[in-house]
Design a protein around this motif. Structure first.
Motif, PDB file in Angstrom:
ATOM      1  N   THR A  53      -0.220  -3.984   2.422  1.00  0.00           N
ATOM      2  CA  THR A  53       0.991  -3.030   1.849  1.00  0.00           C
ATOM      3  C   THR A  53       0.297  -1.676   2.030  1.00  0.00           C
ATOM      4  OG1 THR A  53       1.901  -4.486   0.619  1.00  0.00           O
ATOM      5  CG2 THR A  53       2.847  -2.269   0.271  1.00  0.00           C
ATOM      6  N   ARG A  54       1.153  -0.661   2.431  1.00  0.00           N
ATOM      7  CA  ARG A  54       0.681   0.907   2.582  1.00  0.00           C
ATOM      8  C   ARG A  54       0.697   1.456   1.089  1.00  0.00           C
ATOM      9  NH1 ARG A  54       3.634   3.224   7.972  1.00  0.00           N
ATOM     10  NH2 ARG A  54       2.454   2.005   9.431  1.00  0.00           N
ATOM     11  N   GLY A  55      -0.183   1.868   0.952  1.00  0.00           N
ATOM     12  CA  GLY A  55      -0.225   2.925  -0.543  1.00  0.00           C
ATOM     13  C   GLY A  55      -0.764   4.118  -0.399  1.00  0.00           C
ATOM     14  N   VAL A  56      -1.900   4.495  -0.290  1.00  0.00           N
ATOM     15  CA  VAL A  56      -2.140   5.962  -0.086  1.00  0.00           C
ATOM     16  C   VAL A  56      -3.236   5.883   1.032  1.00  0.00           C
ATOM     17  CG1 VAL A  56      -1.891   6.714  -2.384  1.00  0.00           C
ATOM     18  CG2 VAL A  56      -4.117   5.858  -1.895  1.00  0.00           C
TER      19      VAL A  56
ATOM     20  N   ALA B  88      -5.019   2.385   1.779  1.00  0.00           N
ATOM     21  CA  ALA B  88      -5.520   1.619   0.384  1.00  0.00           C
ATOM     22  C   ALA B  88      -4.182   1.193  -0.484  1.00  0.00           C
ATOM     23  CB  ALA B  88      -6.334   2.702  -0.252  1.00  0.00           C
ATOM     24  N   PRO B  89      -4.379   0.063  -1.006  1.00  0.00           N
ATOM     25  CA  PRO B  89      -3.247  -0.384  -2.149  1.00  0.00           C
ATOM     26  C   PRO B  89      -3.221   0.370  -3.333  1.00  0.00           C
ATOM     27  CG  PRO B  89      -4.893  -2.023  -1.950  1.00  0.00           C
ATOM     28  CD  PRO B  89      -5.516  -0.954  -0.897  1.00  0.00           C
ATOM     29  N   GLU B  90      -3.217   1.739  -3.424  1.00  0.00           N
ATOM     30  CA  GLU B  90      -3.180   2.369  -4.612  1.00  0.00           C
ATOM     31  C   GLU B  90      -1.845   2.708  -4.859  1.00  0.00           C
ATOM     32  OE1 GLU B  90      -3.841   3.582  -8.228  1.00  0.00           O
ATOM     33  OE2 GLU B  90      -5.120   2.418  -7.124  1.00  0.00           O
ATOM     34  N   PHE B  91      -1.126   2.431  -5.984  1.00  0.00           N
ATOM     35  CA  PHE B  91       0.469   2.864  -6.220  1.00  0.00           C
ATOM     36  C   PHE B  91       0.538   3.750  -7.628  1.00  0.00           C
ATOM     37  CE2 PHE B  91       0.606  -0.694  -3.550  1.00  0.00           C
ATOM     38  CZ  PHE B  91       1.371  -0.201  -2.334  1.00  0.00           C
TER      39      PHE B  91
END
Length: 159
Positions: free
Chosen positions: A9-12, A86-89
């Motif tokens: 999943t797209r994060g940043v 990166a998967p960061e939300f």
């Protein structure tokens, strides 16, 4: 309750700074101009070379996530694999229910972007049923002639 997100999943957008050559392709291709890059040129003398070589040095790489469309064009066009999803939300500036976070915090500099590179998941494995890449095969098929005459619709036998 939070939903389980897929692993890719797209994060940043994370920056692998060692791969960035300051080519500016990502900033030029960005549809909303949210990538800000500053650099300078340093001259390096290499033993054995006739003249000194100029190298671009990255001074600033920032992404304004307040403007970012999360389209991924910058990740796709980077020829040196310096940008990754990166998967960061939970990054700063997105705000929270109690009012923390601000829009001014949505511009992230290269030091923050570089910390997210550790969270980038590995690419999925290649399809085992796929044909091998032409670069990896030892022998390659040799074409006959220039290839023009064998093309469908080509003018054959005309002078």
């Amino acid at each position: 309750m939070t939903a389980e997100l897929p692993p890719r999943t797209r994060g940043v957008i994370a920056l692998l700074e060692s791969n960035c050559t300051v080519c500016m392709i990502c900033a030029r291709e960005c549809p909303d101009w949210c990538i800000h890059i500053e650099s300078h040129t340093e001259t390096v003398e290499t033993p054995g070379h006739a003249r000194p070589r100029a190298h671009n040095v990255l001074d600033r790489f920032a992404i304004d996530y307040g403007q970012c469309l999360y389209c991924g064009i910058c990740v796709e066009v980077c020829p040196f694999d310096a940008l990754h999803w990166a998967p960061e939300f939970g990054y700063p500036g997105t705000g929270s229910a109690d009012g923390d976070g601000a829009v001014a915090e949505l511009v992230h500099e290269r030091d923050v972007l570089a910390t997210w590179i550790a969270e980038v998941p590995p690419p999925p494995p290649l399809d085992a049923a796929a044909e091998p890449a032409p670069e990896t095969t030892a022998t390659r098929a040799v074409r006959g002639g220039s290839g023009t005459a064998r093309r469908p619709g080509a003018l054959r036998g005309r002078t």
